[in-house]
Design an enzyme around this catalytic site. Sequence first.
Site, short mmCIF file in Angstrom:
data_model
loop_
_atom_site.label_atom_id
_atom_site.label_comp_id
_atom_site.label_asym_id
_atom_site.label_seq_id
_atom_site.Cartn_x
_atom_site.Cartn_y
_atom_site.Cartn_z
N ALA A 124 0.81 -1.22 0.00
CA ALA A 124 0.00 0.00 0.00
C ALA A 124 0.84 1.27 0.00
O ALA A 124 0.32 2.36 0.26
CB ALA A 124 -0.93 -0.02 1.21
N ASN A 182 2.13 -3.87 7.64
CA ASN A 182 3.07 -4.55 6.73
C ASN A 182 3.88 -3.53 5.94
O ASN A 182 5.04 -3.76 5.60
CB ASN A 182 2.29 -5.45 5.76
CG ASN A 182 1.76 -6.69 6.43
OD1 ASN A 182 2.49 -7.65 6.61
ND2 ASN A 182 0.49 -6.68 6.81
N HIS A 212 -0.72 7.07 4.24
CA HIS A 212 0.66 6.79 4.66
C HIS A 212 1.55 7.94 4.21
O HIS A 212 1.51 8.33 3.03
CB HIS A 212 1.17 5.49 4.02
CG HIS A 212 0.30 4.30 4.27
ND1 HIS A 212 0.21 3.69 5.51
CD2 HIS A 212 -0.53 3.61 3.46
CE1 HIS A 212 -0.62 2.66 5.43
NE2 HIS A 212 -1.09 2.60 4.21
#
EC number: 1.4.1.21
Length: 260
Positions: A124, A182, A212
């Site tokens: 991601a 992750n 993020h």
Amino acid sequence: MKLGLIGGGNIGQFLLQRVNGDKVIKDTQIVALFTRNQSTAKEITSKFGVANYETMQDLIDSDVDAVVEAATVEVVQEFAATILSSGKDLILSSVGALADADFYSELEAICHKVGTRIYLPSGAVGGLDILKAARSNGDLASVSITTTKPPHALANAPKDELTVIFDGSATEAIKLFPKNINVSIILSLAGLGTDKTKVKIISDPNATKNSHTIDATGAFGKLSLAIENDPMPSNPKTSYLAALSVLATLKNKDELIRVG
Ligand SMILES: NC(=O)C1=CN([C@@H]2O[C@H](COP(=O)(O)OP(=O)(O)OC[C@H]3O[C@@H](n4cnc5c(N)ncnc54)[C@H](OP(=O)(O)O)[C@@H]3O)[C@@H](O)[C@H]2O)C=CC1
Ligand SMILES: O=C([O-])CC(=O)C(=O)O
């Protein structure tokens, strides 16, 4: 290429739809499934024409060329060594399993001996190319990631106010949030390792995306990368980009000309 799939959840079903349903990768099919919930397994086998295996060993003994994991960190810890030892390449979604340096070395030694490979999709996030380039000359000085998700996409997060629920190293983050971070491990593997990669996880009741922000510094200059990921409808913890990155890895697995 014949693929085996571990995990019939969100990423697994996305891959089944695109690879088997829409045939987006020439000469590649998911032919075998190993998952936990057997009623989901039955639905998947009839919809996508894959064989369901009730044990991992049966899937390994089948004629698949490679195995795609879309399950959990624990599943990778349990089965990766056996899969690789059997001569099959492994494509991982739950890259957090490789945070453990001893486990990483064990799998690397098997790959070296048997001639198999492990593929780690970018998941991601992005920016791995920059971290790898900076690291190649020993010039990477710092890497950090701040992840913001709505409380329902996190484990045990407060529901009514913006809260920093974790602030520490990637080593600790993946132990506490194996389904959420992750991304910090793929950044660690590309960059400075899990102890030196700093992680902040924020629960934001007003958030609608999985965001993020990655910051890095080094002799190359400064990286600042922000991504606002749309979650998958079937699992809000997981960003759509994570599923796309696994598909991209499968598409590019045997490419002759590599980008990045
Ligand atoms: N690298 C990255 O950037 C990202 C990685 N991820 C990771 O990818 C993985 C898959 O994500 P996602 O598809 O959204 O997850 P889901 O929870 O939607 O699906 C996981 C699947 O794995 C199955 N499963 C769980 N435990 C086992 C087991 N012991 N044996 C066999 N099957 C099992 C589940 O079965 P059941 O239905 O019975 O629960 C389910 O079908 C997760 O580990 C997630 O954290 C996610 C987002 C980003
Ligand atoms: O999908 C995301 O945004 C990140 C995620 O769950 C993970 O890294 O485990």
